[in-house]
Design a protein around this motif. Structure first.
Motif, mmCIF file in Angstrom:
data_model
loop_
_atom_site.group_PDB
_atom_site.id
_atom_site.type_symbol
_atom_site.label_atom_id
_atom_site.label_comp_id
_atom_site.label_asym_id
_atom_site.label_seq_id
_atom_site.Cartn_x
_atom_site.Cartn_y
_atom_site.Cartn_z
ATOM 1 N N PHE A 147 0.787 -1.224 0.000
ATOM 2 C CA PHE A 147 0.000 0.000 0.000
ATOM 3 C C PHE A 147 0.817 1.270 0.000
ATOM 4 C CE2 PHE A 147 -2.608 -3.134 2.021
ATOM 5 C CZ PHE A 147 -3.827 -2.943 1.434
ATOM 6 N N ARG A 148 0.118 2.290 -0.468
ATOM 7 C CA ARG A 148 0.553 3.679 -0.316
ATOM 8 C C ARG A 148 -0.727 4.439 -0.014
ATOM 9 N NH1 ARG A 148 1.302 7.661 -5.050
ATOM 10 N NH2 ARG A 148 2.192 9.468 -4.011
ATOM 11 N N VAL A 149 -0.948 4.813 1.243
ATOM 12 C CA VAL A 149 -2.276 5.245 1.669
ATOM 13 C C VAL A 149 -2.289 6.682 2.154
ATOM 14 C CG1 VAL A 149 -4.142 4.803 3.285
ATOM 15 C CG2 VAL A 149 -2.820 2.917 2.381
ATOM 16 N N VAL A 150 -3.381 7.378 1.870
ATOM 17 C CA VAL A 150 -3.575 8.729 2.358
ATOM 18 C C VAL A 150 -4.887 8.790 3.124
ATOM 19 C CG1 VAL A 150 -3.828 11.118 1.699
ATOM 20 C CG2 VAL A 150 -2.432 9.599 0.317
ATOM 21 N N ALA A 151 -4.836 9.143 4.401
ATOM 22 C CA ALA A 151 -6.046 9.481 5.140
ATOM 23 C C ALA A 151 -6.691 8.359 5.895
ATOM 24 C CB ALA A 151 -7.073 10.146 4.246
ATOM 25 N N GLY A 152 -6.118 7.952 7.011
ATOM 26 C CA GLY A 152 -6.798 7.059 7.933
ATOM 27 C C GLY A 152 -6.565 5.604 7.650
ATOM 28 N N VAL A 153 -6.025 4.875 8.629
ATOM 29 C CA VAL A 153 -5.688 3.477 8.419
ATOM 30 C C VAL A 153 -6.355 2.626 9.472
ATOM 31 C CG1 VAL A 153 -3.818 1.820 8.278
ATOM 32 C CG2 VAL A 153 -3.455 4.166 7.529
ATOM 33 N N ALA A 154 -7.024 1.546 9.024
ATOM 34 C CA ALA A 154 -7.625 0.636 9.977
ATOM 35 C C ALA A 154 -7.543 -0.773 9.435
ATOM 36 C CB ALA A 154 -9.085 1.010 10.223
ATOM 37 N N SER A 155 -7.277 -1.731 10.314
ATOM 38 C CA SER A 155 -7.217 -3.118 9.887
ATOM 39 C C SER A 155 -7.661 -3.999 11.030
ATOM 40 C CB SER A 155 -5.797 -3.490 9.451
ATOM 41 O OG SER A 155 -5.785 -4.769 8.882
ATOM 42 N N SER A 156 -8.516 -4.968 10.707
ATOM 43 C CA SER A 156 -9.051 -5.851 11.727
ATOM 44 C C SER A 156 -9.098 -7.269 11.196
ATOM 45 C CB SER A 156 -10.459 -5.392 12.132
ATOM 46 O OG SER A 156 -10.992 -6.242 13.126
ATOM 47 N N ALA A 157 -8.527 -8.221 11.956
ATOM 48 C CA ALA A 157 -8.531 -9.634 11.585
ATOM 49 C C ALA A 157 -8.050 -9.839 10.158
ATOM 50 C CB ALA A 157 -9.919 -10.230 11.783
ATOM 51 N N SER A 158 -6.955 -9.178 9.809
ATOM 52 C CA SER A 158 -6.380 -9.246 8.474
ATOM 53 C C SER A 158 -4.871 -9.162 8.610
ATOM 54 C CB SER A 158 -6.902 -8.102 7.596
ATOM 55 O OG SER A 158 -8.297 -8.181 7.430
ATOM 56 N N GLY A 159 -4.159 -9.103 7.466
ATOM 57 C CA GLY A 159 -2.716 -8.970 7.569
ATOM 58 C C GLY A 159 -2.024 -9.175 6.246
ATOM 59 N N GLY A 160 -0.736 -9.601 6.342
ATOM 60 C CA GLY A 160 0.069 -9.794 5.152
ATOM 61 C C GLY A 160 0.237 -8.525 4.360
ATOM 62 N N ALA A 161 0.368 -7.373 5.061
ATOM 63 C CA ALA A 161 0.334 -6.072 4.385
ATOM 64 C C ALA A 161 1.549 -5.238 4.750
ATOM 65 C CB ALA A 161 -0.932 -5.319 4.762
ATOM 66 N N VAL A 162 2.074 -4.542 3.748
ATOM 67 C CA VAL A 162 3.174 -3.607 3.946
ATOM 68 C C VAL A 162 2.731 -2.236 3.449
ATOM 69 C CG1 VAL A 162 5.544 -3.012 3.350
ATOM 70 C CG2 VAL A 162 4.910 -5.413 3.681
ATOM 71 N N ILE A 163 2.797 -1.248 4.340
ATOM 72 C CA ILE A 163 2.476 0.137 4.004
ATOM 73 C C ILE A 163 3.782 0.907 4.060
ATOM 74 C CG2 ILE A 163 1.154 2.169 4.664
ATOM 75 C CD1 ILE A 163 -0.789 0.200 6.098
ATOM 76 N N SER A 164 4.244 1.374 2.921
ATOM 77 C CA SER A 164 5.583 1.958 2.881
ATOM 78 C C SER A 164 5.637 3.333 3.521
ATOM 79 C CB SER A 164 6.095 2.034 1.447
ATOM 80 O OG SER A 164 5.330 2.952 0.705
ATOM 81 N N GLU A 165 4.549 4.102 3.432
ATOM 82 C CA GLU A 165 4.576 5.451 3.988
ATOM 83 C C GLU A 165 3.171 5.924 4.299
ATOM 84 O OE1 GLU A 165 6.041 9.988 2.851
ATOM 85 O OE2 GLU A 165 6.390 8.328 1.468
ATOM 86 N N VAL A 166 3.020 6.645 5.415
ATOM 87 C CA VAL A 166 1.746 7.274 5.742
ATOM 88 C C VAL A 166 1.962 8.754 5.994
ATOM 89 C CG1 VAL A 166 0.839 5.152 6.756
ATOM 90 C CG2 VAL A 166 1.856 6.881 8.234
ATOM 91 N N ASP A 167 0.912 9.520 5.747
ATOM 92 C CA ASP A 167 0.918 10.945 6.050
ATOM 93 C C ASP A 167 -0.477 11.284 6.528
ATOM 94 O OD1 ASP A 167 1.242 13.625 6.269
ATOM 95 O OD2 ASP A 167 1.706 14.011 4.173
ATOM 96 N N LEU A 168 -0.668 11.316 7.854
ATOM 97 C CA LEU A 168 -2.003 11.414 8.444
ATOM 98 C C LEU A 168 -2.077 12.661 9.321
ATOM 99 C CD1 LEU A 168 -2.312 7.693 9.654
ATOM 100 C CD2 LEU A 168 -2.766 8.616 7.400
#
Length: 350
Positions: free
Chosen positions: A254-275
């Protein structure tokens, strides 16, 4: 991959990188076209006229029905399809260069492609209040390009939960404003590539991923998303990222803008956030497995929180590297193999 959060959300996210390049809408020679203005529409295939009349929806559908797999129809005229669904069969290419206005039709999409292969929608401009703007299930090698929806309610793009699964789905830039629900919601996709999801003034999530694996998302950008409720610009739930062997080996990027939420999930890499200035939690990672946030910044708003509920396995294998200011960082309860690298003036309750 970059994750960014704006005002009005508060839950975890995972994204990945993708791009689709198309020429200008209507470029070249289409196999069929639909032209005209209100009350006088004409659909042609080559030199043959396949519809002439006042029904905008029938003109579009007639043009679509006239082409074969591998051919393209371009809709140049603007108008309203009312309470109807445009159905796209396997192998067909549909371009909406004009603005297609739609009306609410329960349990239907304004545009549908169900159980199909190799469908392409390079361009689309949609307005109105659909139940779903675009509705899919059981699709393979679906390609969406530049999709713009200026809605007054409804949900933008939906991949159905209780129907056949999907494979190899790509999206270019998806821009949704005014949806009452999510901008984009996925279920049951193996192989997803998204360039950008841009959500503005939507009632629930910007991008919601569920039971989706092998995903790459370039950017998720949200403003005034899910204000006052528990959704966020980007959210993963319902075993998102879990592979067929049950593991959560990294497969969602991922490359995400604006709010991050995760529940009962995974296997994810977020390289950068700006919140900044998020309601609820700026980041909430709850009962997740194999999640990494590699870099980024969180300023103000509500806390960065790793949490767990009793009905799921405890969280494990989470790594977070962030600069956090004017906020709180909290891990409660303790997870397994959790790594924090936090700079900034945040209060830490780990």
């Amino acid at each position: 991959m970059r994750l960014i959060s704006a005002k009005g959300d508060g839950e975890p996210i995972c994204l990945a990188l993708a791009s689709i390049v198309y020429g200008q809408c209507g470029f070249g020679t289409s196999d069929a076209t639909m032209n005209g203005a209100e009350g006088a529409y004409i659909a042609t295939k080559g030199s043959e006229q396949v519809y002439a009349g006042s029904d905008y929806y029938r003109a579009i559908q007639s043009a679509l029905e006239s082409i074969e797999s591998g051919q393209r129809v371009t809709v140049f005229a603007s108008g309203s399809i009312g309470e109807s669904s445009i159905n796209i069969d396997s192998g067909k290419i549909f371009e909406g260069c004009g603005t297609i206005d739609v009306r609410y039709w329960p349990a239907h999409g304004a545009i549908e492609s169900l159980g199909t292969t190799n469908v392409q929608i390079p361009y689309l401009s949609l307005t109105g209040n659909p139940y779903f703007g675009l509705w899919f299930y059981g699709v393979t090698s679906l390609a969406l390009g530049e999709i713009n929806m200026a809605l007054s309610n409804g949900l933008g793009i939906r991949f159905e939960r209780d129907e056949a699964a999907n494979r190899n789905v790509s999206m270019g830039t998806i821009t949704v404003t005014g949806a009452g629900s999510h901008a984009v919601e996925t279920w049951n996709i193996d192989g997803l590539t998204i360039g950008s999801v841009i959500a503005r003034d939507v009632g629930e999530g910007g991008l919601l991923l569920q039971t989706t694996t092998n995903a790459q998302v370039g950017l998720v950008d949200g403003d005034n998303v899910a204000t006052g409720i528990g959704y966020v610009t980007f959210r993963m739930v319902n075993n998102n990222g879990q592979l067929a062997d049950g593991s959560y080996t990294p497969n969602v990027w991922f490359r995400v803008v604006a709010g991050v939420a995760s529940s009962a999930s995974g296997g994810a890499v977020i390289s950068e956030v700006d919140l900044a200035d998020n309601e609820n939690n700026a980041i909430l990672i709850e009962n997740c497995y194999g999640v990494e946030i590699s870099s980024g910044a969180v300023k103000g708003g509500s806390e960065v929180h790793i949490s767990a509920r009793d009905e799921f396995e405890n969280m494990r294998d989470v790594s977070i590297t962030l600069t956090v200011n004017s906020n709180t960082v909290r891990e409660s309860p303790c997870g397994e193999n959790i790594s924090w690298t936090i700079s900034g003036d945040a209060t830490q309750k780990i």
